[in-house]
Motif scaffolding. Sequence first.
Motif, PDB file in Angstrom:
ATOM      1  N   GLY A 293      -5.441   8.235  12.774  1.00 27.56           N
ATOM      2  CA  GLY A 293      -4.220   9.024  12.788  1.00 27.56           C
ATOM      3  C   GLY A 293      -3.044   8.274  12.191  1.00 27.56           C
ATOM      4  O   GLY A 293      -2.054   8.854  11.797  1.00 27.56           O
ATOM      5  N   ALA A 294      -3.161   6.923  12.113  1.00 24.35           N
ATOM      6  CA  ALA A 294      -2.047   6.137  11.592  1.00 24.35           C
ATOM      7  C   ALA A 294      -1.954   6.252  10.074  1.00 24.35           C
ATOM      8  O   ALA A 294      -0.877   6.112   9.502  1.00 24.35           O
ATOM      9  CB  ALA A 294      -2.195   4.679  11.988  1.00 24.35           C
ATOM     10  N   THR A 295      -3.072   6.511   9.418  1.00 22.51           N
ATOM     11  CA  THR A 295      -3.178   6.720   7.971  1.00 22.51           C
ATOM     12  C   THR A 295      -2.548   5.618   7.127  1.00 22.51           C
ATOM     13  O   THR A 295      -2.015   5.873   6.062  1.00 22.51           O
ATOM     14  CB  THR A 295      -2.587   8.082   7.527  1.00 22.51           C
ATOM     15  N   PHE A 296      -2.630   4.389   7.615  1.00 21.72           N
ATOM     16  CA  PHE A 296      -2.179   3.277   6.777  1.00 21.72           C
ATOM     17  C   PHE A 296      -3.309   2.925   5.819  1.00 21.72           C
ATOM     18  O   PHE A 296      -4.465   2.844   6.224  1.00 21.72           O
ATOM     19  CB  PHE A 296      -1.830   2.073   7.657  1.00 21.72           C
ATOM     20  N   PRO A 297      -3.009   2.729   4.520  1.00 26.87           N
ATOM     21  CA  PRO A 297      -4.076   2.442   3.556  1.00 26.87           C
ATOM     22  C   PRO A 297      -4.933   1.241   3.991  1.00 26.87           C
ATOM     23  O   PRO A 297      -4.430   0.147   4.189  1.00 26.87           O
ATOM     24  CB  PRO A 297      -3.319   2.142   2.267  1.00 26.87           C
ATOM     25  N   SER A 298      -6.250   1.481   4.119  1.00 25.87           N
ATOM     26  CA  SER A 298      -7.124   0.459   4.696  1.00 25.87           C
ATOM     27  C   SER A 298      -7.235  -0.779   3.828  1.00 25.87           C
ATOM     28  O   SER A 298      -7.318  -1.899   4.340  1.00 25.87           O
ATOM     29  CB  SER A 298      -8.509   1.048   4.926  1.00 25.87           C
ATOM     30  N   ALA A 299      -7.259  -0.591   2.512  1.00 30.25           N
ATOM     31  CA  ALA A 299      -7.430  -1.738   1.623  1.00 30.25           C
ATOM     32  C   ALA A 299      -6.251  -2.698   1.755  1.00 30.25           C
ATOM     33  O   ALA A 299      -6.418  -3.919   1.719  1.00 30.25           O
ATOM     34  CB  ALA A 299      -7.568  -1.264   0.182  1.00 30.25           C
ATOM     35  N   VAL A 300      -5.058  -2.137   1.936  1.00 28.28           N
ATOM     36  CA  VAL A 300      -3.878  -2.984   2.099  1.00 28.28           C
ATOM     37  C   VAL A 300      -4.047  -3.852   3.345  1.00 28.28           C
ATOM     38  O   VAL A 300      -3.754  -5.048   3.345  1.00 28.28           O
ATOM     39  CB  VAL A 300      -2.606  -2.117   2.224  1.00 28.28           C
ATOM     40  N   LYS A 301      -4.585  -3.224   4.403  1.00 28.34           N
ATOM     41  CA  LYS A 301      -4.814  -3.969   5.643  1.00 28.34           C
ATOM     42  C   LYS A 301      -5.856  -5.064   5.429  1.00 28.34           C
ATOM     43  O   LYS A 301      -5.709  -6.181   5.941  1.00 28.34           O
ATOM     44  CB  LYS A 301      -5.315  -3.001   6.721  1.00 28.34           C
ATOM     45  N   LEU A 302      -6.912  -4.744   4.664  1.00 25.52           N
ATOM     46  CA  LEU A 302      -7.950  -5.748   4.417  1.00 25.52           C
ATOM     47  C   LEU A 302      -7.364  -6.955   3.699  1.00 25.52           C
ATOM     48  O   LEU A 302      -7.593  -8.105   4.087  1.00 25.52           O
ATOM     49  CB  LEU A 302      -9.086  -5.147   3.574  1.00 25.52           C
TER      50      LEU A 302
END
Lengths: 182, 494, 355
Positions: B140-149
């Motif tokens: 639900g947070a929809t933060f781009p996953s790749a950026v987090k990685l």
Amino acid sequence: MIAALTSLTILGLVLGLILGVAARVFRVEGNKLVEEIMEILPGSQCGQCGFPGCAGAAQALAAGGAPVTLCPPGGRSVVLELAAKLGKEVNLAGVKDSVPKVAEVKEELCIGCTRCFKVCPTDAIMGAAQQIHSVFRDACTACGKCEEVCPTESVKLQPIPVTLHGWYWHKPNLQVLRNIPA
Amino acid sequence: MKLFKLRGGVHPESRKELAADRAIRVLPMPEYLYVPLLQHVGAPAQPNVNVGDKVLKGQLIGASQGVISAPVHAPTSGHIVAVGDYPAAHPSGLTAPTITIKADGEDRWLDTEAVSDPFVLSPDQISARVAAAGIVGLGGATFPSAVKLNLSRKNNVHTLIINGGECEPYITCDDRLMRERAAEIVEGVRLIRYAVGAEVVMVGIEDNKPAALAAMTLAAKNTEVKVIAVPAMYPMGWDKQMIKALTGREVPADGRTADIGVLVHNVATAFAVRDAVRFGRPLVSRLVTVSGGSVIEPANLEVPIGTLVENLFQFCGGFRNKPARMVLGGPMMGIQLASAAVPIVKGSSGVLALTDSEIGNVQPSPCIRCSSCVRACPVGLLPLDMAAHIRAGDSSAAVTLGLKDCVACGCCSFVCPSHIPLVHYFNFAKGELMEQERVKLKQESTKKLAEMRNERIARIERERVEAAAKRKAAREARERAAKEAAAKVVTETA
Amino acid sequence: MNRIAHSPHAHAPISISKVMVTVMVALIPATLFGFWLYGWPSINLWAVSLIASIGGEALVVSWQGRTVRPVLMDGSGILTAWLLALSLPPFAPWWIAVLGSLFAVVICKQVFGGLGQNVFNPAMAARVMLLISFPLEMTTWISPVPLGSAHAPSLMESLRITFQSHPIDGMASASLLGHVKTEFTRGIGLDQSLVGYYAPWHSLAGDRAGSLGETAAVLLLLGGLYLIARRIITWHAPVAMLLGVAIPALLFNLINSNHYAGPLYHLLSGGVMLGAFFIVTDPVTSPNTTAGQLIFGFGCGLLTWIIRTWGGYPEGVAFAVMLMNAATPIIDYYVKPRIYGRDRKGVALPVGKES
């Protein structure tokens, strides 16, 4: 009797002295306040407040001769800041936040007379003689000067449409909480 | 394993039984799909298709732009019928840039680049594939996953936490996913672990999902992934709450989880990562729970992104009675929909049609300072005082009480015996403050413009005066010279 | 227009009136016991209190031009009057109840802005007002005359007691706390004054003179436990108050048992039980945080013990509660919960791998 008189007199003198010293030590420079108010005001010299430019408004505010709600382009946030600076109570319920506006050029009416961009205080109108002008929205303070000088009513202030980016929840209106008759 | 003590939280009636035992079904492809360009935190995607273009399923239709952004892909094959504004799934009911696709019914995939062993890829390649697939936090947070990685690898994250909390009532899509596709999730988890180089991997699952716990434990057997039961409470699925429960650490205020060496991803995100890395398939569908007292046949559906909410309700047999409220997401944090004609996006975990009795809507009464909200707040705020300040028009006082730390979980509003919409006050104040910030920034920049203009005018004036003076001087010099010359002539003639 | 509602779209099954009704339910056993113990006059007094409160609140709310119904329906005014009635001498004349109720709901609540806005606990403020204005009526206690016993006033007699201030013959008696205080002024120590006057069992069973709500300590305790079980109140403030009374009582009793009564004497007499479970747990006038409630409760208990031991009045619960009510804003100012990711001062926790 004498003791009471003396003690009260001495008390009065000492307190008076303290007040006198405090008045000197903590004196607020008059024009300093004007400068600080200038910092808060938009500085576009639009004159909508009825004073000659922001400096005039600042002087009037500092002298107490103008309400903190005088600045239409400043909107709510300037009112709040001014009130805080001048230590004034302000009833924001009375300050109707005018809908944010921006100047727009109706291209079919524009004759390229250049009058509007000559008066624009923030250089928000681009164009050249005989060419259609357009407004740089981010720089426009909606002061309305261009609207006044436009000979063809081509420049008009238009409300800025609400976008998803700028939208936020309205304030809950709960009269029930105080149970006040509507 | 020993869990750590949590503060606050509430225990809403879970109502997960409505849909929990319904196996995942695939929603038949609707005729039209409406794919918004902004389905994530960050900059919206830039459309790279035009009306009339033919697209294949999984084809890029909106490219990521900026550091924090994510691309969007065609959820099915067909052709583009519109690139423009369409009502968004948003409480304002405003429109958002959206690409409309008419499905051709073939649902034909783009040729994607699959790898037989994803663990031969380098961590960089993995995050590149995740970025290209447009994966965002599906909790639900929809933060781009790749950026987090990438951020996690830079911060040498040592602990990976996979969030199987799913604490929102009604919502069961993660539960079903864990029950039915546990092996795939575990593979995704292991890929994420490999990509960021974490040492510890924990999957936290609420103990009210025993079947999911069992399936995940089985799938994680003989791997480095530890599956841990956490107590069922709301908001267990708040990532910072999950971190606290599993590690006892708190993420510093204004900080990111990476600051304490932790990366959190949702189970559905892990599943999507596996699809993207192994098969090169972008995120074009997600699981959505359709539930609520008004829905005839609650379900867990695999839904193409961009499907209208009304299609989901129709597929579930429609309504048994007119719903009092339609909600996108869970009842605690979801948003009310004015219309069901809005698209499902990457962050939509559920659509609910709730009856009056489920909402429990009662007229608000005055605050009696019972401090139920204080006890319920998982952040440790004083909701009653914050709301009182905001109601009196003093949002900045609420900020000093910690308004900006509020995560809008809704616990305070939920427990309030006076039914005061506390979170509504907080979101209003946050919006108002942001607006004031924007206005202030604009005022500062326009002020600079005005000063520059004044300076310029002054300079022009000064130059004009100087030029005039110069001209005058020159003229006078000329005149003097002429006079002198004339005088000379006169003297000479005399 | 059907406005879009903000989340959450679910709510705990609770409301203000439910809270108030639950508290009233918890009061029923102790109240019924008091009715039995003191007979018809106490029932009259209770009824008069409630009627005065409802009528008074309805009147002032309608004067303010507000809708009366929701204000009365929340039940807070009734609860206030009920608590006040429990703290009055059961044979007090009707106008004591009326004055007290009106003072509580009108002056102490509505004048401050209505429910949730009052600084002082209305019932206790009203009791204090009555005590210092009408000391005679407020300290005329009688020995229990249970319904059906030989001396119990009949219904007609009770009406004369309540409404015509008919003198009470032969039944007047001092409350335990009052008795001990009087004996002290005569230089008689506890070892003599308590003989034949006090046994813990009597206090538990309510077999002694006192107000409606102070004799049934055990039933009040049960009511309080019920409220804790129903999560209407938390244990913090009550336990802190009981400790606030018991700890100094124990310490001083160990030092000089002839001059300082023991903890059991203090806990089971006067308004301590009623205060601990029904007064200091008043949400409006107590602090917001659990730590604050502990401080508040302990302060109420300690002040009660101090007033009883060294003050001019035999009982101090009402005074203690009002003093701590006044301290509530400052407790709330200084005692705040720690925010997630911040230290106690509100500074963000340091960023680092190791804690």
